[in-house]
Design a protein around this motif. Structure first.
Motif, PDB file in Angstrom:
ATOM      1  N   SER B 381      -1.821  87.307 -38.157  1.00 26.36           N
ATOM      2  CA  SER B 381      -0.855  87.714 -39.188  1.00 26.36           C
ATOM      3  C   SER B 381      -1.532  88.251 -40.447  1.00 26.36           C
ATOM      4  CB  SER B 381       0.019  86.522 -39.569  1.00 26.36           C
ATOM      5  OG  SER B 381      -0.728  85.580 -40.325  1.00 26.36           O
ATOM      6  N   LEU B 382      -2.832  87.992 -40.595  1.00 28.70           N
ATOM      7  CA  LEU B 382      -3.486  88.316 -41.873  1.00 28.70           C
ATOM      8  C   LEU B 382      -3.388  89.793 -42.261  1.00 28.70           C
ATOM      9  CD1 LEU B 382      -6.560  85.886 -41.757  1.00 28.70           C
ATOM     10  CD2 LEU B 382      -4.475  85.684 -43.138  1.00 28.70           C
ATOM     11  N   PRO B 383      -3.595  90.698 -41.286  1.00 34.98           N
ATOM     12  CA  PRO B 383      -3.448  92.118 -41.672  1.00 34.98           C
ATOM     13  C   PRO B 383      -2.052  92.424 -42.231  1.00 34.98           C
ATOM     14  CG  PRO B 383      -4.506  91.910 -39.519  1.00 34.98           C
ATOM     15  CD  PRO B 383      -4.061  90.543 -39.899  1.00 34.98           C
ATOM     16  N   ALA B 384      -1.041  91.774 -41.665  1.00 37.34           N
ATOM     17  CA  ALA B 384       0.326  91.995 -42.159  1.00 37.34           C
ATOM     18  C   ALA B 384       0.454  91.484 -43.593  1.00 37.34           C
ATOM     19  CB  ALA B 384       1.332  91.318 -41.239  1.00 37.34           C
ATOM     20  N   PHE B 385      -0.053  90.271 -43.853  1.00 41.35           N
ATOM     21  CA  PHE B 385      -0.004  89.735 -45.216  1.00 41.35           C
ATOM     22  C   PHE B 385      -0.756  90.659 -46.181  1.00 41.35           C
ATOM     23  CE2 PHE B 385       1.078  85.473 -43.376  1.00 41.35           C
ATOM     24  CZ  PHE B 385       2.166  85.193 -44.185  1.00 41.35           C
ATOM     25  N   LYS B 386      -1.871  91.191 -45.707  1.00 42.01           N
ATOM     26  CA  LYS B 386      -2.686  92.075 -46.554  1.00 42.01           C
ATOM     27  C   LYS B 386      -1.878  93.333 -46.910  1.00 42.01           C
ATOM     28  CE  LYS B 386      -7.498  93.402 -47.021  1.00 42.01           C
ATOM     29  NZ  LYS B 386      -7.893  94.799 -46.823  1.00 42.01           N
ATOM     30  N   LYS B 387      -1.228  93.881 -45.872  1.00 47.82           N
ATOM     31  CA  LYS B 387      -0.409  95.076 -46.089  1.00 47.82           C
ATOM     32  C   LYS B 387       0.715  94.800 -47.077  1.00 47.82           C
ATOM     33  CE  LYS B 387      -0.451  97.745 -41.989  1.00 47.82           C
ATOM     34  NZ  LYS B 387       0.241  97.905 -40.706  1.00 47.82           N
ATOM     35  N   ILE B 388       1.344  93.661 -46.915  1.00 46.34           N
ATOM     36  CA  ILE B 388       2.453  93.275 -47.799  1.00 46.34           C
ATOM     37  C   ILE B 388       1.945  93.180 -49.241  1.00 46.34           C
ATOM     38  CG2 ILE B 388       4.073  91.402 -48.381  1.00 46.34           C
ATOM     39  CD1 ILE B 388       4.120  90.814 -45.254  1.00 46.34           C
ATOM     40  N   ALA B 389       0.783  92.554 -49.398  1.00 47.87           N
ATOM     41  CA  ALA B 389       0.197  92.408 -50.746  1.00 47.87           C
ATOM     42  C   ALA B 389      -0.069  93.774 -51.365  1.00 47.87           C
ATOM     43  CB  ALA B 389      -1.090  91.592 -50.672  1.00 47.87           C
ATOM     44  N   GLU B 390      -0.577  94.670 -50.529  1.00 48.36           N
ATOM     45  CA  GLU B 390      -0.871  96.018 -51.028  1.00 48.36           C
ATOM     46  C   GLU B 390       0.414  96.748 -51.414  1.00 48.36           C
ATOM     47  OE1 GLU B 390      -4.969  96.441 -48.406  1.00 48.36           O
ATOM     48  OE2 GLU B 390      -3.166  97.528 -47.778  1.00 48.36           O
ATOM     49  N   GLU B 391       1.396  96.608 -50.532  1.00 48.17           N
ATOM     50  CA  GLU B 391       2.699  97.239 -50.757  1.00 48.17           C
ATOM     51  C   GLU B 391       3.276  96.838 -52.107  1.00 48.17           C
ATOM     52  OE1 GLU B 391       4.752  97.264 -46.855  1.00 48.17           O
ATOM     53  OE2 GLU B 391       6.535  96.876 -48.097  1.00 48.17           O
ATOM     54  N   TYR B 392       3.088  95.571 -52.473  1.00 53.99           N
ATOM     55  CA  TYR B 392       3.658  95.062 -53.727  1.00 53.99           C
ATOM     56  C   TYR B 392       2.648  95.115 -54.874  1.00 53.99           C
ATOM     57  CZ  TYR B 392       7.941  93.674 -51.475  1.00 53.99           C
ATOM     58  OH  TYR B 392       9.151  93.688 -50.832  1.00 53.99           O
ATOM     59  N   GLY B 393       1.505  95.740 -54.614  1.00 50.04           N
ATOM     60  CA  GLY B 393       0.529  95.895 -55.691  1.00 50.04           C
ATOM     61  C   GLY B 393      -0.135  94.593 -56.120  1.00 50.04           C
ATOM     62  N   LEU B 394      -0.110  93.578 -55.273  1.00 50.81           N
ATOM     63  CA  LEU B 394      -0.686  92.285 -55.659  1.00 50.81           C
ATOM     64  C   LEU B 394      -2.207  92.359 -55.714  1.00 50.81           C
ATOM     65  CD1 LEU B 394       1.493  89.872 -53.479  1.00 50.81           C
ATOM     66  CD2 LEU B 394       1.860  90.581 -55.850  1.00 50.81           C
ATOM     67  N   THR B 395      -2.769  93.098 -54.745  1.00 50.48           N
ATOM     68  CA  THR B 395      -4.223  93.161 -54.653  1.00 50.48           C
ATOM     69  C   THR B 395      -4.793  93.795 -55.908  1.00 50.48           C
ATOM     70  OG1 THR B 395      -3.733  93.636 -52.360  1.00 50.48           O
ATOM     71  CG2 THR B 395      -6.031  93.676 -52.992  1.00 50.48           C
ATOM     72  N   GLU B 396      -4.178  94.895 -56.291  1.00 53.64           N
ATOM     73  CA  GLU B 396      -4.598  95.586 -57.517  1.00 53.64           C
ATOM     74  C   GLU B 396      -4.530  94.689 -58.730  1.00 53.64           C
ATOM     75  OE1 GLU B 396      -2.316  99.185 -58.400  1.00 53.64           O
ATOM     76  OE2 GLU B 396      -2.526  99.614 -56.251  1.00 53.64           O
ATOM     77  N   LYS B 397      -3.362  94.018 -58.858  1.00 56.01           N
ATOM     78  CA  LYS B 397      -3.158  93.158 -60.019  1.00 56.01           C
ATOM     79  C   LYS B 397      -4.274  92.134 -60.104  1.00 56.01           C
ATOM     80  CE  LYS B 397       1.823  93.260 -60.504  1.00 56.01           C
ATOM     81  NZ  LYS B 397       2.878  92.664 -59.735  1.00 56.01           N
ATOM     82  N   ARG B 398      -4.604  91.560 -58.894  1.00 58.14           N
ATOM     83  CA  ARG B 398      -5.642  90.544 -58.866  1.00 58.14           C
ATOM     84  C   ARG B 398      -6.966  91.141 -59.357  1.00 58.14           C
ATOM     85  NH1 ARG B 398      -9.723  88.361 -55.981  1.00 58.14           N
ATOM     86  NH2 ARG B 398      -9.823  90.351 -54.923  1.00 58.14           N
ATOM     87  N   GLU B 399      -7.232  92.400 -58.908  1.00 60.08           N
ATOM     88  CA  GLU B 399      -8.497  93.029 -59.266  1.00 60.08           C
ATOM     89  C   GLU B 399      -8.564  93.366 -60.746  1.00 60.08           C
ATOM     90  OE1 GLU B 399      -8.626  95.998 -56.225  1.00 60.08           O
ATOM     91  OE2 GLU B 399      -9.364  94.546 -54.758  1.00 60.08           O
ATOM     92  N   GLU B 400      -7.398  93.612 -61.308  1.00 58.82           N
ATOM     93  CA  GLU B 400      -7.341  93.912 -62.744  1.00 58.82           C
ATOM     94  C   GLU B 400      -7.687  92.702 -63.593  1.00 58.82           C
ATOM     95  OE1 GLU B 400      -3.430  95.480 -63.335  1.00 58.82           O
ATOM     96  OE2 GLU B 400      -3.888  97.294 -62.199  1.00 58.82           O
ATOM     97  N   VAL B 401      -7.341  91.489 -63.060  1.00 59.43           N
ATOM     98  CA  VAL B 401      -7.550  90.260 -63.855  1.00 59.43           C
ATOM     99  C   VAL B 401      -9.028  90.018 -64.139  1.00 59.43           C
ATOM    100  CG1 VAL B 401      -7.253  87.760 -63.897  1.00 59.43           C
ATOM    101  CG2 VAL B 401      -5.427  89.194 -63.008  1.00 59.43           C
TER     102      VAL B 401
END
Lengths: 401, 401
Positions: B381-401
């Motif tokens: 399931s991890l790739p799906a969770f990763k995609k979802i995070a990207e879709e909602y911009g979570l990954t970026e936000k985390r990287e900005e912190v």
């Protein structure tokens, strides 16, 4: 600390259960073989060997997380399908798995029904004598249990008295055939008449009346007597079944509801019943036992053992002067009490014979004898029954006749 | 046909169960391995081998009519004794078998408690987020569930808000630790504070308030965190236990209530609870499973499997940018939803990831992930969770912190 509604329940705790607890205490004092406990419908005839074999096979063959896991609240689909197909084969019905809801025994099944359909003040009719717990089940949902008085000549339902008691508030009628405590079986003709009255009243009152057929004793009928299936007689029928007696699994709490398509609002009732099953805390019927039913749906206990008990006890009690109709089904004798039934049960207890007063079935003046015990217990108890009959002058009276 | 009280229950049917049913349908379409169902607390870790061994041994060694038969409504005495002794050994308590009532799982145990103590209008407090079925259990007896709003920084109970909500009508308080859905564990200090508030309020109001500790996740704690036993903290405590998770037997419906002697009116509550167990239709906890508990009372599922799941999923989700506290117990992650939680669950479903919205736990803005699944399902399931995070911009936000 105790809720108001619970208080009378605790004070008037089940006489049957009280007798069962008493029997265990007496057995500890006098030895199990010297106490003749006929109080509880706890089958002495063991589950058919197929049941234990099925348990062993399931544990070896089926996946553990599946066997012990959650399934839909209504039960495993293959279990429900096996039940539906078995009923269709045996009774010519046309049920699908969707019509079957697996329950934690019949008692829980009845609670599920009442939770699903009863509004406060709704009336539920029942024919006396009846299993008194029905009253508790109905009151759990603020319904009112209304008893139709017994016809003590035959213990068949008194249909005139029945019809008189149907009101705009009547939401359900409970029948229980083969009957606890009398052992009578309702004929097709009787069911047709009950259905006729209900249909007439539904039309007259513009209401829906549910016929609840409580059937834990369905498979326990003797002398080839037919126990007609109820759903073909009346559209608004719900069948409440238990494997407690037919497979001798009372402690396992496994049974089912049948909610036919013919029922008014059928699909809504089916959905609501599954929710009721969940929110009442059962969630689902025990999973391993559901797996067992898939494999044992056509198995049956050794009926001959009960029949042998019935013949022995009925014939001897008649011989001693007791007055009793011969039961056609279930495993109870409902015997006329020579004096007040509670006093009589007390006096029998002095002979270490444990019976349940008819008052506990809304039918004072009688006592119930559960003959789902070992043949040997019946044999051993006969001298005590003989003494009791002599003490009350029953033997003499019989000889005078 | 349906009772008025049932209607909202059917309309707002459990979102968790709805998701579970949906998951089964999706698995039929896409293949089971391609659907990432994290909706239901249905353990994937199998029952410990001792359980199936016990079943095989019981069937071979114990008498069939006893194993499958009726016993007292409170359960087999040796089962109750085994439970009492095990608790005493582990927690230094002093329970006797009389303090233990075997139940059809914890859900049924809670129904038994509420049936026993609730009068109409009585209030039951619970800390949000909470298992929404509590509301149905309380309303079954015309009680009113009152939620204490969550402290979303820690998901520990907000005791100030709690104290404010205690009224003369407060009859009970539910706690659930380790917690569903957050995974938090209440410390001894927290329990001491809750007990202190309750004692103060009891004295102030002249009432009795029952602390109901719902403990299906008691044995599921990680990193050596202690889950203190609740009864020594507060006199009016009732423990509601289930083997659903600790022995992976959710379908079997086996659990128990602990009603300590220290409780007000203890012996009456014990007697009433046994009657409630009967009249609600359970009659008794499934008998074979009670026999299993005698032999497996100290057995446990493989906790390491859950811990491994927890570490993998928690670390990856954090890495992808999801916001979540690390659970100390149970088998759930309660994750902050980037948008409305129901909309988020819908959108996850498009990735074939099934989650339950926090709204279903009276805590919108979060989603629950049940990680009681296979390690492989989490990996897949991890790739799906990763995609979802990207879709909602979570990954970026985390990287900005």
């Amino acid at each position: 600390m105790i809720a108001d509604k619970m208080r009378p329940l605790v004070e008037n705790n089940s006489a049957i259960r009280a007798m069962f607890e008493e029997g265990k205490k007496m057995a500890a004092v006098y030895g199990r073989e010297n106490v003749y406990d006929f109080s509880l419908g706890n089958p002495n005839v063991p589950a058919p060997p197929a049941v234990n074999q099925a348990i062993l096979d399931i544990i070896r063959e089926e996946e553990t997380t599946f066997v012990h896991g959650y399934m839909s609240n209504a039960g495993f689909e293959d279990t429900r399908d096996a039940v539906a197909q078995s009923l269709n084969r045996r009774f010519g019905t046309h049920f699908r798995l969707e019509n079957i809801l697996m329950t934690v025994g019949a008692a829980s099944g009845m609670n599920v029904i009442f939770k699903t359909i009863l509004d406060p003040g709704d009336e539920v009719l029942v024919f006396a004598p009846y299993f008194m717990e029905y009253g508790s089940y109905v009151r759990n949902y603020d319904g009112v249990l209304v008893a139709v008085p017994p016809d003590t000549s035959s213990f068949q339902p008194d249909l005139k008295e029945f019809e008189k008691r149907i009101t705009p508030k009547t939401k359900a009628v409970i029948i229980n055939t083969p009957n606890n405590p009398t052992g009578v079986v309702y004929s097709a003709e009787t069911l047709r008449e009950i259905a006729g009255i209900l249909k007439k009243k539904e039309a007259e009152l513009g209401t829906q009346i549910v016929l609840i057929s409580d059937e834990p004793y369905r498979e326990l009928a003797y002398d080839g007597v037919e126990v007609p299936y109820v759903t073909p007689f009346y559209h608004n029928t719900i069948v409440c079944y238990s494997y407690s007696k037919s497979l001798s699994l009372p402690g396992e709490r496994i049974g089912y509801l049948v909610i036919p398509d013919e029922m008014e609002d059928s699909s809504k009732v089916i959905a609501a019943a599954a929710v009721a099953n969940r929110v009442l805390g059962c969630v689902n019927a025990p999973s391993l036992m559901q797996r067992v039913i898939v494999r044992c749906v056509e198995s049956q206990v050794n009926l001959k053992a009960y029949d042998r008990n019935r013949e022995l006890l009925y014939n001897r009690l008649k011989e001693y002067g007791f007055d009793c109709i011969k039961p056609e089904g279930a495993f109870y004798l409902f015997v006329k009490s020579p004096v007040d039934d509670k006093a009589f049960c007390q006096s029998c207890k002095e002979h270490r014979v444990l019976l349940v007063p008819g008052s506990s079935f809304a039918c004072p003046g009688y006592v119930r004898i559960a003959y789902c015990v070992s043949y040997e217990q019946i044999e051993r108890s006969l001298p005590a029954f003989k003494k009791i009959a002599e003490e009350y002058g029953l033997t003499e009276k019989r000889e005078e006749v």
